[in-house]
Enzyme design. Structure first.
Site, mmCIF file in Angstrom:
data_model
loop_
_atom_site.group_PDB
_atom_site.id
_atom_site.type_symbol
_atom_site.label_atom_id
_atom_site.label_comp_id
_atom_site.label_asym_id
_atom_site.label_seq_id
_atom_site.Cartn_x
_atom_site.Cartn_y
_atom_site.Cartn_z
ATOM 1 N N CYS A 294 -12.261 60.646 49.493
ATOM 2 C CA CYS A 294 -11.106 59.992 50.110
ATOM 3 C C CYS A 294 -11.328 58.478 50.174
ATOM 4 O O CYS A 294 -12.384 57.970 49.828
ATOM 5 C CB CYS A 294 -10.866 60.548 51.500
ATOM 6 S SG CYS A 294 -12.164 60.146 52.675
ATOM 7 N N HIS B 257 -12.011 51.773 47.369
ATOM 8 C CA HIS B 257 -12.705 50.624 46.774
ATOM 9 C C HIS B 257 -11.806 49.395 46.819
ATOM 10 O O HIS B 257 -12.231 48.308 47.169
ATOM 11 C CB HIS B 257 -13.065 50.892 45.306
ATOM 12 C CG HIS B 257 -13.861 52.138 45.074
ATOM 13 N ND1 HIS B 257 -13.669 52.931 43.977
ATOM 14 C CD2 HIS B 257 -14.843 52.712 45.794
ATOM 15 C CE1 HIS B 257 -14.497 53.954 44.033
ATOM 16 N NE2 HIS B 257 -15.219 53.846 45.125
#
Lengths: 493, 73
Positions: free
Chosen positions: A62, A195
């Site tokens: 996730c 990210h």
């Protein structure tokens, strides 16, 4: 089994997809393809970065995993609060083996778990007060921390807490960097968006901190290692090569990295990007704002390492290029002896990979150096640009699979019959019980480093150790062994 | 009106990058390519095209808003 033709691979894919309902079959077939090296753009053959189908076993993580687990987590002198219920932080604690130097609990905090441990009342009345109190407690208990990040878990976004406000007040109060990160797990389709969110929070809350401060002494050879998470010491075995070449590594992002290294990165001359997927965003930003060029490199296996070192040296003057050749000459006998030793034992073996980030394409070169062939590869959370880069690395008509499901992966392995599989911990025991040698390629199966020339020796040893382990011939019970095996034993007795 | 980044790739080719779509492609033709008037219709290698309000020759890389004209097939 010998090489499969394009038609055979296509037949295999449609055979595996046969069990799905019509709609699911149509959706999944877009994610599986035989490789076509003639294509320039991957979007013509494969779809990626799409929501996983409900009901299939996906291997993805996730957004919280992408931010806290990957990008922010390894920054060692900051405390990363898992803001929300206790489980997310606890079950992901210290699993990624990001090595660091420091005294844990005094000036480094990577393997510790800080959580606000949400209870019912925090969900009902909001958790901002608890968060503020927690930051104060951290300041009392761990005064040597350099900053704090607030990594949101799902409920934070759902109940609408204002963590930015808390971060701003506490930043003023304690005079330290406090970064709120909106990486709630439900955002996006995989850890990939985590990210991106983490990169954006670095951009907004950290990167500009020393823009007006010119006290840092610069040289013409300053570089930063971006997207190396120091798994098992990877960044260290990369760093020594760059330093021997005469470059100065100012920052490591983010394995064994610090907050001040991140703040100093805008002062370097070149950003070296290893994990493109997780850190291209910040590299692009630095190129735009500070004019720092960035380049991708690959430190897996001697061929790619040498190629990358020359490419890096080409960005600098002749003194660096000369030193680069010296470094390559110095290590050449070292890695040649590794290849001489292990290549005969591994020659011709076939590997299937299913990992994330940069490895599905980057490690191919390392396997090829050992005479092995990668017959299938895929990304958990890759985007089109990752597949663009992969198409050229892989052989024609090899299998490409995006966000492969547990079922599909098992069926592919049964049909393709690789000699080695490289994937994650959830796949490891399934395939080992099926009798296929397996390496856990997320954290190098508790080994490493694998980067650089030093890492290659360990990589080769690990692959040999796994593939040529005598246990694989002992999996069938003696009375279930085929006749011929019995005769062989009788003859040898 | 997607926000895109225009940059020169290592080979010196002009590229257009659309972060939301992971699309990074070479710009094969530029309608206006002079120092004071730069932009207009940008044609990409994959057949799609975008429109950038002409500006003075910028310092690349640069993030700009462009209009999508023709989709890739």
């Amino acid at each position: 089994m010998s090489e499969m033709s394009r038609e055979e691979v296509e037949a295999l894919i449609s055979e595996v997809l046969e069990v799905y309902p019509e709609k699911a079959k149509k959706d999944r077939s877009k994610h599986l393809t035989p490789n076509d090296t003639s294509l320039e753009q991957s979007k013509k053959c494969i779809t990626s970065n799409k929501k996983s189908l409900p009901g299939v076993m996906t291997i993805r993580g996730c957004a919280y995993a992408g931010s806290k687990g990957v990008v922010w987590g390894p920054v060692k002198d900051m405390i990363h609060i898992s803001h929300g219920p206790v489980g997310c932080g606890q079950y992901s604690r210290a699993g990624r083996r990001n090595y660091y130097i420091g005294t844990t609990g005094v000036n480094a905090f990577v393997t510790m778990n800080f959580t606000s441990d949400f209870q019912e009342k925090d969900i009902v009345f909001g958790g901002d007060k608890k968060l503020a109190k927690m930051i104060d407690e951290i300041e009392t208990l761990f005064p040597l921390n350099k900053g704090i990040t607030i990594q949101s878990e799902c409920p934070i976004g759902l109940i609408g807490d204002d963590i930015e406000a808390v971060a701003k007040t506490k930043q003023k109060e304690h005079g330290k960097t406090v970064v709120p990160v909106r990486c709630e797990g439900f955002r996006g389709v995989s850890q990939s968006l985590g990210h991106h969110i983490a990169n954006d929070s670095v951009r907004d809350w950290v990167l500009g901190a020393r823009d007006d401060d010119n006290s840092f002494e610069q040289t013409d050879y300053d570089v930063a290692i971006i997207g190396d998470y120091n798994i098992g010491g990877d960044a260290w075995s990369s760093r020594i090569l760059l330093e021997e070449m005469g470059l100065r590594v100012v920052a490591q992002w983010s394995g064994d990295g610090t907050l001040s290294e991140m703040e100093l990165t805008p002062k370097v001359k070149l950003n070296l990007v290893h994990c493109y997927r997780s850190m291209n965003y910040i590299s692009r930003h630095m190129e735009e704002k500070y004019g720092i060029p960035w380049m991708e490199y690959n430190f897996f296996g001697p061929t790619k390492t040498a190629e990358s070192l020359r490419k890096i040296a080409a960005q600098f003057d002749e003194s660096i290029q000369a030193k680069c050749e010296e470094v390559l000459a110095k290590y050449q006998p070292e890695w040649q002896s590794v290849i001489d030793k292990y290549r005969p034992r591994l020659e011709g073996k076939r590997v299937m990979l299913y990992i994330g980030g940069l490895r599905p394409r980057h490690v191919i070169g390392a396997y090829e150096d050992l005479g092995m062939e990668v017959v299938g590869t895929g990304y958990e959370f890759g985007h089109n640009d990752d597949y663009d880069r992969t198409i050229k690395e892989m052989g024609n008509a090899t299998l490409l699979y995006d966000d492969v499901t547990g079922y599909e992966f098992e069926e592919f392995v049964k049909k393709v019959k690789p000699d080695l599989i490289g994937s994650g911990i959830k796949e490891k025991y399934i395939f080992q019980k099926m009798g296929v040698p397996f390496r856990q390629m997320h954290s190098w199966d508790y080994s490493g480093p694998y980067h650089g020339f030093d890492g290659f020796a360990i990589f080769a040893k690990d692959m040999d150790m796994t593939l040529n382990n005598p246990c694989w011939s002992k999996l069938a019970a003696p009375w279930k062994k085929p006749e011929s095996a019995d005769e062989a034993i009788a003859a040898s007795a | 009106m997607p926000s895109v980044m225009l940059r020169k790739d290592p080979e010196g080719k002009l590229t257009l990058y659309v972060p939301k779509r992971d699309l990074e492609d070479e710009i094969v033709s530029l309608e206006f390519d002079s120092d004071e008037k730069w932009g207009g219709e940008l044609k990409l290698a994959d057949g799609s095209s975008y429109y950038l309000e002409p500006i003075a020759l910028p310092k690349l890389p640069m993030t700009v808003r462009v209009k999508r004209l023709v989709e890739a097939q």
